[in-house]
Design a protein around this motif. Sequence first.
Motif, PDB file in Angstrom:
ATOM      1  N   PHE A  66      -5.198  13.400  13.419  1.00 22.01           N
ATOM      2  CA  PHE A  66      -4.974  14.811  13.713  1.00 22.01           C
ATOM      3  C   PHE A  66      -5.427  15.137  15.141  1.00 22.01           C
ATOM      4  O   PHE A  66      -6.432  14.607  15.614  1.00 22.01           O
ATOM      5  CB  PHE A  66      -5.758  15.655  12.707  1.00 22.01           C
ATOM      6  N   PRO A  68      -6.676  18.172  16.939  1.00 18.98           N
ATOM      7  CA  PRO A  68      -7.088  19.586  16.963  1.00 18.98           C
ATOM      8  C   PRO A  68      -7.019  20.176  18.370  1.00 18.98           C
ATOM      9  O   PRO A  68      -6.809  21.371  18.534  1.00 18.98           O
ATOM     10  CB  PRO A  68      -8.535  19.551  16.447  1.00 18.98           C
ATOM     11  N   ARG A 123     -23.481  33.943  23.201  1.00 17.11           N
ATOM     12  CA  ARG A 123     -23.005  34.882  22.172  1.00 17.11           C
ATOM     13  C   ARG A 123     -22.814  34.211  20.813  1.00 17.11           C
ATOM     14  O   ARG A 123     -22.422  34.862  19.846  1.00 17.11           O
ATOM     15  CB  ARG A 123     -21.710  35.560  22.618  1.00 17.11           C
ATOM     16  N   THR A 125     -23.519  32.680  17.162  1.00 19.13           N
ATOM     17  CA  THR A 125     -24.405  33.059  16.050  1.00 19.13           C
ATOM     18  C   THR A 125     -24.334  31.955  14.997  1.00 19.13           C
ATOM     19  O   THR A 125     -23.587  30.989  15.163  1.00 19.13           O
ATOM     20  CB  THR A 125     -23.947  34.394  15.427  1.00 19.13           C
ATOM     21  N   HIS A 178     -10.113  28.588  30.562  1.00 22.95           N
ATOM     22  CA  HIS A 178     -10.932  29.655  31.155  1.00 22.95           C
ATOM     23  C   HIS A 178     -12.277  29.804  30.452  1.00 22.95           C
ATOM     24  O   HIS A 178     -13.121  30.582  30.877  1.00 22.95           O
ATOM     25  CB  HIS A 178     -10.174  30.985  31.182  1.00 22.95           C
ATOM     26  N   GLU A 179     -12.447  29.036  29.358  1.00 22.64           N
ATOM     27  CA  GLU A 179     -13.707  29.133  28.622  1.00 22.64           C
ATOM     28  C   GLU A 179     -13.865  27.895  27.748  1.00 22.64           C
ATOM     29  O   GLU A 179     -12.884  27.359  27.236  1.00 22.64           O
ATOM     30  CB  GLU A 179     -13.684  30.395  27.739  1.00 22.64           C
ATOM     31  N   ASN A 182     -14.127  25.599  21.201  1.00 23.96           N
ATOM     32  CA  ASN A 182     -15.048  25.438  20.076  1.00 23.96           C
ATOM     33  C   ASN A 182     -15.429  23.973  19.857  1.00 23.96           C
ATOM     34  O   ASN A 182     -16.511  23.672  19.363  1.00 23.96           O
ATOM     35  CB  ASN A 182     -14.436  26.032  18.809  1.00 23.96           C
ATOM     36  N   LEU A 183     -14.535  23.063  20.257  1.00 29.04           N
ATOM     37  CA  LEU A 183     -14.881  21.639  20.109  1.00 29.04           C
ATOM     38  C   LEU A 183     -16.074  21.289  20.975  1.00 29.04           C
ATOM     39  O   LEU A 183     -16.952  20.538  20.559  1.00 29.04           O
ATOM     40  CB  LEU A 183     -13.683  20.763  20.485  1.00 29.04           C
TER      41      LEU A 183
ATOM     42  N   SER B  16      -9.365  23.614  11.388  1.00 28.69           N
ATOM     43  CA  SER B  16     -10.262  22.486  11.195  1.00 28.69           C
ATOM     44  C   SER B  16     -10.045  21.484  12.311  1.00 28.69           C
ATOM     45  O   SER B  16      -8.942  21.367  12.845  1.00 28.69           O
ATOM     46  CB  SER B  16      -9.955  21.834   9.838  1.00 28.69           C
ATOM     47  N   TRP B  47     -10.394  29.474  14.691  1.00 24.16           N
ATOM     48  CA  TRP B  47     -11.765  29.228  15.146  1.00 24.16           C
ATOM     49  C   TRP B  47     -11.919  27.787  15.605  1.00 24.16           C
ATOM     50  O   TRP B  47     -12.533  27.489  16.609  1.00 24.16           O
ATOM     51  CB  TRP B  47     -12.727  29.570  14.005  1.00 24.16           C
ATOM     52  N   LYS B  48     -11.309  26.851  14.846  1.00 22.19           N
ATOM     53  CA  LYS B  48     -11.526  25.419  15.090  1.00 22.19           C
ATOM     54  C   LYS B  48     -10.336  24.715  15.734  1.00 22.19           C
ATOM     55  O   LYS B  48     -10.365  23.510  15.897  1.00 22.19           O
ATOM     56  CB  LYS B  48     -11.846  24.721  13.760  1.00 22.19           C
ATOM     57  N   GLU B  49      -9.258  25.438  15.966  1.00 23.24           N
ATOM     58  CA  GLU B  49      -8.066  24.803  16.544  1.00 23.24           C
ATOM     59  C   GLU B  49      -7.506  25.700  17.635  1.00 23.24           C
ATOM     60  O   GLU B  49      -8.023  26.766  17.918  1.00 23.24           O
ATOM     61  CB  GLU B  49      -6.992  24.592  15.459  1.00 23.24           C
ATOM     62  N   ARG B  54     -10.168  33.016  21.573  1.00 24.86           N
ATOM     63  CA  ARG B  54     -10.370  33.425  22.966  1.00 24.86           C
ATOM     64  C   ARG B  54      -9.095  33.305  23.787  1.00 24.86           C
ATOM     65  O   ARG B  54      -8.993  33.874  24.867  1.00 24.86           O
ATOM     66  CB  ARG B  54     -11.488  32.582  23.599  1.00 24.86           C
ATOM     67  N   TYR B  76     -18.810  36.497   6.894  1.00 24.43           N
ATOM     68  CA  TYR B  76     -19.317  36.192   8.235  1.00 24.43           C
ATOM     69  C   TYR B  76     -18.195  36.133   9.280  1.00 24.43           C
ATOM     70  O   TYR B  76     -18.326  36.689  10.371  1.00 24.43           O
ATOM     71  CB  TYR B  76     -20.061  34.858   8.163  1.00 24.43           C
ATOM     72  N   THR B  80     -18.260  39.188  11.749  1.00 21.88           N
ATOM     73  CA  THR B  80     -19.036  38.794  12.931  1.00 21.88           C
ATOM     74  C   THR B  80     -18.211  37.999  13.944  1.00 21.88           C
ATOM     75  O   THR B  80     -18.053  38.404  15.093  1.00 21.88           O
ATOM     76  CB  THR B  80     -20.262  37.950  12.502  1.00 21.88           C
ATOM     77  N   ARG B  84     -16.326  39.503  17.402  1.00 20.40           N
ATOM     78  CA  ARG B  84     -17.033  39.079  18.614  1.00 20.40           C
ATOM     79  C   ARG B  84     -16.092  38.331  19.564  1.00 20.40           C
ATOM     80  O   ARG B  84     -16.016  38.628  20.753  1.00 20.40           O
ATOM     81  CB  ARG B  84     -18.200  38.168  18.211  1.00 20.40           C
ATOM     82  N   GLU B  85     -15.367  37.366  19.032  1.00 25.87           N
ATOM     83  CA  GLU B  85     -14.527  36.516  19.883  1.00 25.87           C
ATOM     84  C   GLU B  85     -13.317  37.276  20.449  1.00 25.87           C
ATOM     85  O   GLU B  85     -12.858  36.978  21.541  1.00 25.87           O
ATOM     86  CB  GLU B  85     -14.072  35.280  19.108  1.00 25.87           C
TER      87      GLU B  85
END
Lengths: 200, 270
Positions: A66, A68, A123, A125, A178-179, A182-183, B16, B47-49, B54, B76, B80, B84-85
């Motif tokens: 995969f 991601p 930022r 959490t 630009h940021e 998450n990885l 994921s 969130w994960k891919e 953002r 959550y 949250t 936020r993002e």
Amino acid sequence: MSRDVEKALADWLAGGGDRIGEIVIARVPEGWELRHAEDAGHADLALHAQPEAARHLANLDAAGNFRPLKTVPTLVRGWRLVLGDIAAVRRALDYFYPAMTGAWLSHTRGELVPVVLRETLGRQTGMYRVTQKLTDPQARELIDRVCAGCLKHRLWEIAAANPSSPAFPAGSLPLLCHEACNLLVAQAREVVKKAERAVT
Amino acid sequence: MLAKPDSALVIVGHGSTVNPDSSAPTFDHAEALRVRGVFGEVHCAFWKEEPSFRQVLHMVGRDDIYVVPNFISEGYFTTTVIPRELELDGALTRRGGRVIKYCEPTGNDPRMTDLLLRRAAEIAPGVDPAQTSLLIVGHGTGLNENSAVAAKREVERIAARGLYAEVLNAYMEEEPLIAKWDEYSTQPNVVVVPFFISDGLHSYEDIPVLLGIAGASPGAASAGGREVFQRNPYHLRGRTLFYASAIGTEPLFADVILEQVAAFDAVHAA
């Protein structure tokens, strides 16, 4: 529509743009053809005609793993995707390189604001809050290791915005970061946790 | 019929880094809605891919943007992480000439009850509900407290319809444990529906192992994982057991997403 990604893409193609990441785009009688750059000149390619095919072509690497992060240069070869109009090309590119045409348009409009790593980590959490303990040397090592395997051009720095205005090769639509993704944040957590385990 | 040619829809999911099937239903629902042409444009974010939370707003052309979380409950992520993002101020965010309308998560929709019943009937055709225990499986940990609440709510609603002999909650990590399904279900037929937004390790491997219909085999969450849904019914512990895929893979979720948009407009008087 205040931001027309498709028009920007059409103008870029009309101006001679033909490359994005590992993909080359060519004008063909049916419209537009996308293929892996390393498949240039190959005739024995599997033909696809729907932009949604891009989602599945982009999903796994040649070994079946995969992907991601779609800007890692592991896009499979052996296909060509022929699409009738710009809207379809844009949709296919959104699967191959998610958000990259839009981020590029924002960049040309001065709207792609880089976010420094400290702000991204600051930022977080929950399980990622611990990444705020990442030291600068750890961050540098992490960026060298993780980002080196990505085709995106990194616009952010650890603590201060990158002041340089990068020049991109003509004809190639730049893949812009630009940021921190998450990885990278998830990897930062691993680095901090590993360092904490080493101390205790 | 909802028609919003001047609006964009952004469906946000968890995604994921290891399992492509996590984001697949969200992409599928987005494609279905794109074909229907309800919105001027439809995008996903994860969130994960990629596209990430953002990145996604850079993809959007229109200034009127509905954001629908494809999550099984409030929690959550919906209270949250997503606000936020995406830098949301609340249900309604006005920024740089744009209006971002933050809708309720799909799992909150009243239709969920019908979808669960539909899925249960589909996987056990011809089986009499009056002789069937229906188990709705949630994750059930402190972190996902709200998903357990949502699963309990659905069990109460389904039970109130009086179709099934019994309707029960079960969890992977708290009582009543799904591993003990045969101890608290009383009927000869048992139908198990995972109350998750997508298939993945939990529905392909963890729950089947806990049910006793699959051996622990690392890697079962790969492409072959969905075979576990094709071997129904399972005969074990003196019962006939039917095991469904995650409720979020149901194509009617596309309608639930539209419903969240309509519900937003009803509350905020579009």
